[in-house]
Enzyme design. Structure first.
Site, short mmCIF file in Angstrom:
data_model
loop_
_atom_site.label_atom_id
_atom_site.label_comp_id
_atom_site.label_asym_id
_atom_site.label_seq_id
_atom_site.Cartn_x
_atom_site.Cartn_y
_atom_site.Cartn_z
N SER A 68 15.63 -41.76 -15.32
CA SER A 68 15.12 -43.02 -15.90
C SER A 68 13.61 -43.19 -15.86
O SER A 68 13.07 -44.09 -16.50
CB SER A 68 15.76 -44.22 -15.19
OG SER A 68 16.98 -44.49 -15.78
N LYS A 71 11.87 -43.36 -19.07
CA LYS A 71 11.81 -44.61 -19.86
C LYS A 71 10.37 -45.14 -19.98
O LYS A 71 10.02 -45.80 -20.94
CB LYS A 71 12.73 -45.66 -19.25
CG LYS A 71 14.23 -45.29 -19.37
CD LYS A 71 15.11 -46.22 -18.58
CE LYS A 71 16.58 -46.14 -18.91
NZ LYS A 71 17.37 -45.15 -18.21
N TYR A 192 17.26 -38.82 -26.09
CA TYR A 192 17.31 -39.56 -24.82
C TYR A 192 17.76 -38.65 -23.66
O TYR A 192 17.13 -38.62 -22.60
CB TYR A 192 18.23 -40.78 -24.97
CG TYR A 192 18.51 -41.48 -23.66
CD1 TYR A 192 17.56 -42.31 -23.07
CD2 TYR A 192 19.72 -41.29 -22.99
CE1 TYR A 192 17.81 -42.94 -21.85
CE2 TYR A 192 19.98 -41.91 -21.78
CZ TYR A 192 19.03 -42.73 -21.21
OH TYR A 192 19.28 -43.34 -20.00
N TYR A 244 15.71 -51.58 -11.68
CA TYR A 244 16.99 -52.14 -12.16
C TYR A 244 17.29 -53.49 -11.50
O TYR A 244 16.39 -54.31 -11.35
CB TYR A 244 18.16 -51.18 -11.93
CG TYR A 244 17.85 -49.75 -12.19
CD1 TYR A 244 17.53 -49.33 -13.48
CD2 TYR A 244 17.87 -48.81 -11.18
CE1 TYR A 244 17.26 -48.00 -13.74
CE2 TYR A 244 17.61 -47.47 -11.44
CZ TYR A 244 17.30 -47.08 -12.71
OH TYR A 244 17.03 -45.78 -12.95
N VAL A 262 17.84 -41.61 -11.34
CA VAL A 262 18.96 -41.15 -10.52
C VAL A 262 18.84 -39.69 -10.06
O VAL A 262 19.66 -39.22 -9.29
CB VAL A 262 20.35 -41.38 -11.19
CG1 VAL A 262 20.67 -42.86 -11.29
CG2 VAL A 262 20.43 -40.70 -12.54
#
Ligand SMILES: NC(=O)CC[C@H](N)C(=O)O
Length: 313
Positions: A68, A71, A192, A244, A262
């Site tokens: 992530s 991102k 992605y 998150y 992760v």
């Protein structure tokens, strides 16, 4: 508080030791089968300052997939190529308080993903990138911002996620049915998944954090690598949503705009032109590295790096 080098190094080592003590509380990610092979004992930290000094302890040169953390890079690229209006007509700027892979709000509240730091938002971000080869442009950007031309894709993690990523597929098709996603869902997902599978080290992330902390300027060359307006947007969203549904508690306790993945990485942007990268694949229930969080909390407290701190470094 002005510290000498030995003192900073000692604090890093102490933080690493305390981080090791909490590793048993976490588990390595296994929903992407290839990630389950991670070494649960790995833990490392690297702190980089804009004057070129660098401190490290533990496993800071072991490559892992950024997951992530990608991102943040893809958001920079989408803003650079497609612009603010297009990106934020399709994605919001609000924290969700839900899991990173939640589908809930898309049905209940808004057809637009709440923010670019959750999976739904990042899938739309990937679709916004304007480039003949979005993944190559992404890789070029990562290499430049981490100052490491050897950064590359981990093929097995990419294939593992592509094969098993049914939840991300559900998100992409739902977004497509609501006309939020331009292009073919499978093609966007492929970009992605590749972006998530790019390998970095804690040291690479420290360099990236240092550049963002220095408002997008490479201190070595004076070159503006990322426009400062874009840096401000990405940093703000990292502060609000980067960890998150743990972002609020983390902001209170650590207070550095950060992004986790992760794969076990965390990239933190500290005050005073400091970037910090941590790596430890043992994750808590929210999907954040337990060892990394503990290290960052200790560094924040000991070095006065909370964004609302007033101490000198
Ligand atoms: N939290 C994460 O790092 C999630 C990234 C992962 N590739 C996924 O989409 O599920």
């Amino acid at each position: 508080m002005v510290m000498d080098k030995e003192e900073i190094q000692r604090i890093l080592e102490k933080a690493l030791e305390e981080g090791r003590n909490v590793l048993y509380e976490g588990r390595v990610a296994s929903y992407i089968p290839e990630l389950a092979k991670a070494n649960s004992g790995n833990l490392g930290v690297c702190l980089m300052r804009k004057d070129g000094t660098e401190y490290s302890a533990g496993d800071c040169n072991i490559p892992f997939t950024m997951q992530s953390i990608s991102k943040t890079f893809s958001l920079i690229l989408a803003l650079q190529t497609a612009g603010y209006d297009k990106v934020f007509s399709k994605i919001g700027m609000e924290p969700t308080g839900d899991r990173f892979d939640s589908i809930l709000q898309l049905e209940l509240k808004d057809w637009r993903p709440f923010n670019p730091m959750i999976n739904a938002g990042a899938i739309v971000t990937a679709s916004c990138i304007e480039s003949p080869d979005p993944f190559q442009s992404f890789l070029d950007l990562v290499r430049r911002l981490c100052a490491n031309p050897r950064i590359s894709l981990n093929e097995s993690v990419y294939r593992s996620e592509k094969k098993t990523g049914t939840r991300n597929r559900s998100i992409a098709y739902l977004l497509k049915s609501d006309n939020v996603l331009d292009g073919e869902p499978e093609e966007v997902l492929d970009v992605y998944f590749r972006m998530c599978s790019v390998m970095v080290t804690a040291r690479d992330l420290a360099h990236y954090g240092m550049i963002l902390s220095n408002h997008g300027v490479d201190p070595q060359t004076g070159e503006q690598l990322v426009d400062s307006t874009i840096v401000r947007i990405v940093t703000t969203l990292m502060m609000l949503c980067g960890m998150y549904d743990e972002s609020g508690e983390y902001a209170v306790k650590v207070g550095m705009p950060s992004k986790s993945g992760v794969g076990g990485g965390i990239c933190a942007i500290a005050r005073h032109g400091i970037g910090i990268g941590t790596f430890g694949p043992m994750l808590n229930k929210k999907g954040n590295s337990v060892g990394g969080e503990r290290i960052l909390r200790i560094l924040s407290e000991s070095l006065g790096l909370h964004v609302f701190d007033t101490k000198e470094f």
